[in-house]
Scaffold this motif. Structure first.
Motif, PDB file in Angstrom:
ATOM      1  N   ASP A 119      13.215  -0.598  -6.796  1.00  0.00           N
ATOM      2  CA  ASP A 119      12.369  -1.197  -5.762  1.00  0.00           C
ATOM      3  C   ASP A 119      11.987  -0.169  -4.707  1.00  0.00           C
ATOM      4  O   ASP A 119      10.844  -0.139  -4.221  1.00  0.00           O
ATOM      5  N   ARG A 120      12.936   0.680  -4.323  1.00  0.00           N
ATOM      6  CA  ARG A 120      12.632   1.737  -3.343  1.00  0.00           C
ATOM      7  C   ARG A 120      11.584   2.690  -3.888  1.00  0.00           C
ATOM      8  O   ARG A 120      10.670   3.123  -3.165  1.00  0.00           O
ATOM      9  N   SER A 121      11.705   3.033  -5.170  1.00  0.00           N
ATOM     10  CA  SER A 121      10.749   3.959  -5.791  1.00  0.00           C
ATOM     11  C   SER A 121       9.358   3.349  -5.837  1.00  0.00           C
ATOM     12  O   SER A 121       8.358   4.029  -5.552  1.00  0.00           O
ATOM     13  N   VAL A 122       9.284   2.068  -6.186  1.00  0.00           N
ATOM     14  CA  VAL A 122       7.987   1.397  -6.256  1.00  0.00           C
ATOM     15  C   VAL A 122       7.364   1.296  -4.868  1.00  0.00           C
ATOM     16  O   VAL A 122       6.155   1.503  -4.696  1.00  0.00           O
ATOM     17  N   ALA A 123       8.165   0.981  -3.865  1.00  0.00           N
ATOM     18  CA  ALA A 123       7.642   0.910  -2.496  1.00  0.00           C
ATOM     19  C   ALA A 123       7.069   2.250  -2.066  1.00  0.00           C
ATOM     20  O   ALA A 123       6.019   2.316  -1.410  1.00  0.00           O
ATOM     21  N   ALA A 124       7.740   3.347  -2.439  1.00  0.00           N
ATOM     22  CA  ALA A 124       7.239   4.676  -2.097  1.00  0.00           C
ATOM     23  C   ALA A 124       5.928   4.968  -2.835  1.00  0.00           C
ATOM     24  O   ALA A 124       4.991   5.544  -2.255  1.00  0.00           O
ATOM     25  N   LEU A 125       5.847   4.558  -4.096  1.00  0.00           N
ATOM     26  CA  LEU A 125       4.608   4.752  -4.853  1.00  0.00           C
ATOM     27  C   LEU A 125       3.448   3.985  -4.227  1.00  0.00           C
ATOM     28  O   LEU A 125       2.311   4.472  -4.201  1.00  0.00           O
ATOM     29  N   ARG A 126       3.723   2.790  -3.723  1.00  0.00           N
ATOM     30  CA  ARG A 126       2.657   2.024  -3.060  1.00  0.00           C
ATOM     31  C   ARG A 126       2.188   2.721  -1.796  1.00  0.00           C
ATOM     32  O   ARG A 126       0.993   2.706  -1.467  1.00  0.00           O
ATOM     33  N   ARG A 127       3.110   3.309  -1.065  1.00  0.00           N
ATOM     34  CA  ARG A 127       2.712   4.069   0.131  1.00  0.00           C
ATOM     35  C   ARG A 127       1.810   5.232  -0.260  1.00  0.00           C
ATOM     36  O   ARG A 127       0.793   5.498   0.408  1.00  0.00           O
ATOM     37  N   ILE A 128       2.170   5.916  -1.333  1.00  0.00           N
ATOM     38  CA  ILE A 128       1.338   7.026  -1.808  1.00  0.00           C
ATOM     39  C   ILE A 128      -0.024   6.507  -2.261  1.00  0.00           C
ATOM     40  O   ILE A 128      -1.069   7.095  -1.937  1.00  0.00           O
ATOM     41  N   ARG A 129      -0.020   5.402  -3.019  1.00  0.00           N
ATOM     42  CA  ARG A 129      -1.273   4.799  -3.490  1.00  0.00           C
ATOM     43  C   ARG A 129      -2.214   4.507  -2.328  1.00  0.00           C
ATOM     44  O   ARG A 129      -3.408   4.844  -2.360  1.00  0.00           O
ATOM     45  N   ASP A 130      -1.683   3.876  -1.286  1.00  0.00           N
ATOM     46  CA  ASP A 130      -2.530   3.507  -0.157  1.00  0.00           C
ATOM     47  C   ASP A 130      -2.984   4.723   0.638  1.00  0.00           C
ATOM     48  O   ASP A 130      -4.122   4.769   1.125  1.00  0.00           O
ATOM     49  N   ALA A 131      -2.098   5.715   0.760  1.00  0.00           N
ATOM     50  CA  ALA A 131      -2.443   6.893   1.554  1.00  0.00           C
ATOM     51  C   ALA A 131      -3.460   7.776   0.856  1.00  0.00           C
ATOM     52  O   ALA A 131      -4.312   8.396   1.506  1.00  0.00           O
ATOM     53  N   ILE A 132      -3.410   7.843  -0.485  1.00  0.00           N
ATOM     54  CA  ILE A 132      -4.260   8.791  -1.206  1.00  0.00           C
ATOM     55  C   ILE A 132      -5.617   8.196  -1.565  1.00  0.00           C
ATOM     56  O   ILE A 132      -6.554   8.929  -1.919  1.00  0.00           O
ATOM     57  N   SER A 133      -5.755   6.880  -1.464  1.00  0.00           N
ATOM     58  CA  SER A 133      -7.028   6.242  -1.817  1.00  0.00           C
ATOM     59  C   SER A 133      -8.134   6.692  -0.864  1.00  0.00           C
ATOM     60  O   SER A 133      -7.950   6.720   0.353  1.00  0.00           O
ATOM     61  N   GLY A 134      -9.273   7.020  -1.409  1.00  0.00           N
ATOM     62  CA  GLY A 134     -10.434   7.359  -0.595  1.00  0.00           C
ATOM     63  C   GLY A 134     -10.388   8.720   0.070  1.00  0.00           C
ATOM     64  O   GLY A 134     -11.053   8.939   1.079  1.00  0.00           O
ATOM     65  N   LEU A 135      -9.620   9.668  -0.496  1.00  0.00           N
ATOM     66  CA  LEU A 135      -9.504  10.984   0.141  1.00  0.00           C
ATOM     67  C   LEU A 135     -10.529  12.001  -0.358  1.00  0.00           C
ATOM     68  O   LEU A 135     -10.582  13.115   0.161  1.00  0.00           O
ATOM     69  N   ALA A 136     -11.320  11.629  -1.361  1.00  0.00           N
ATOM     70  CA  ALA A 136     -12.328  12.571  -1.850  1.00  0.00           C
ATOM     71  C   ALA A 136     -13.284  12.964  -0.730  1.00  0.00           C
ATOM     72  O   ALA A 136     -13.688  12.120   0.085  1.00  0.00           O
TER      73      ALA A 136
END
Length: 232
Positions: free
Chosen positions: A33-50
């Motif tokens: 669960d901790r790993s998935v929560a961290a992946l979601r943070r990365i997902r949200d942070a990296i979206s739209g960075l182009a």
């Protein structure tokens, strides 16, 4: 979850009661669960960075290190698929509300005494379709899952046989959305279920689904079959 149904709650609480949040399930592995929560943070942070001129070279290096560390540890896909159906794993792994699934927003449901299930959710940039709007397939994914849960709440079971969806107006990103689903009609093995998405008072999406009582083999357990559809 077997007892988390409208008729059971009415027997316990009466005809009228406050909305009930779907109970959380304990994790099989808190570190997952901790790993998935961290992946979601990365997902949200990296979206739209182009084209944002953000330097990501060191981030990419570290993410590649994590991938190389993780991949040799995981079992083969067939083993993982069978494991997902152990205990409450099927609900925790689904792509809408599953605590173990990094692509899940996730959605948190409430069950109501009028027979509906509802959720409030703000979808971020990872779920964009048209400019500034939620991808239509994401809307359909969440609605279909909520219909399955509405069926469960109403004491019905089945899998999606037919689905119709109307996009009435753009569904905005980064704004609170209200989802609602309820059983509209039943006839033998058939259940017709409806759902809507609103942004404020504006109707964005409405859908109708036909569900049929059916079962499929449980992965890794050829002697067992499941009637679980797209719900909890």
């Amino acid at each position: 979850m077997d007892n988390f149904q409208l008729h059971s709650m009415r027997e316990l609480l009466g005809e009228s009661f406050d909305p009930i949040p779907v109970p959380d399930l304990p994790p099989a592995d808190p570190e997952l669960d901790r790993s998935v929560a961290a992946l979601r943070r990365i997902r949200d942070a990296i979206s739209g960075l182009a084209h944002s001129e953000v330097e990501l070279g060191d981030i990419a290096d570290r993410l590649e290190e994590v991938a190389e560390l993780l991949e040799p540890r995981v079992p083969d896909p067939a083993t993982r698929l069978a494991t997902m159906w152990t205990g409450a794993g099927s609900r925790r792994a689904n792509p809408v509300g599953g605590q173990e699934n990094p692509i899940a927003p996730p959605v948190h449901f409430h069950a109501h005494d009028d027979g509906s299930v509802r959720a409030e959710l703000t979808l971020g940039l990872a779920y964009q379709g048209p400019p500034g709007c939620v991808h239509g397939g994401i809307s359909a994914l969440i609605i279909d899952h909520m219909m399955g849960f509405a069926n469960h709440w109403g004491g019905r079971y089945g899998m999606t046989a037919h689905y119709e969806i109307d996009y009435r107006s753009p569904t905005p990103l980064l704004q609170p959305l209200r989802f609602r689903a309820w059983v509209q009609e039943v006839d033998g093995r058939k259940t017709w279920t409806h759902a809507t998405i609103h942004a404020g008072e504006r109707l964005c999406v409405e859908a109708r689904g036909l569900f049929l009582e059916a079962s499929v083999p449980v992965p890794g357990r050829p002697d067992q079959r499941s009637t679980i559809g797209d719900g909890p």
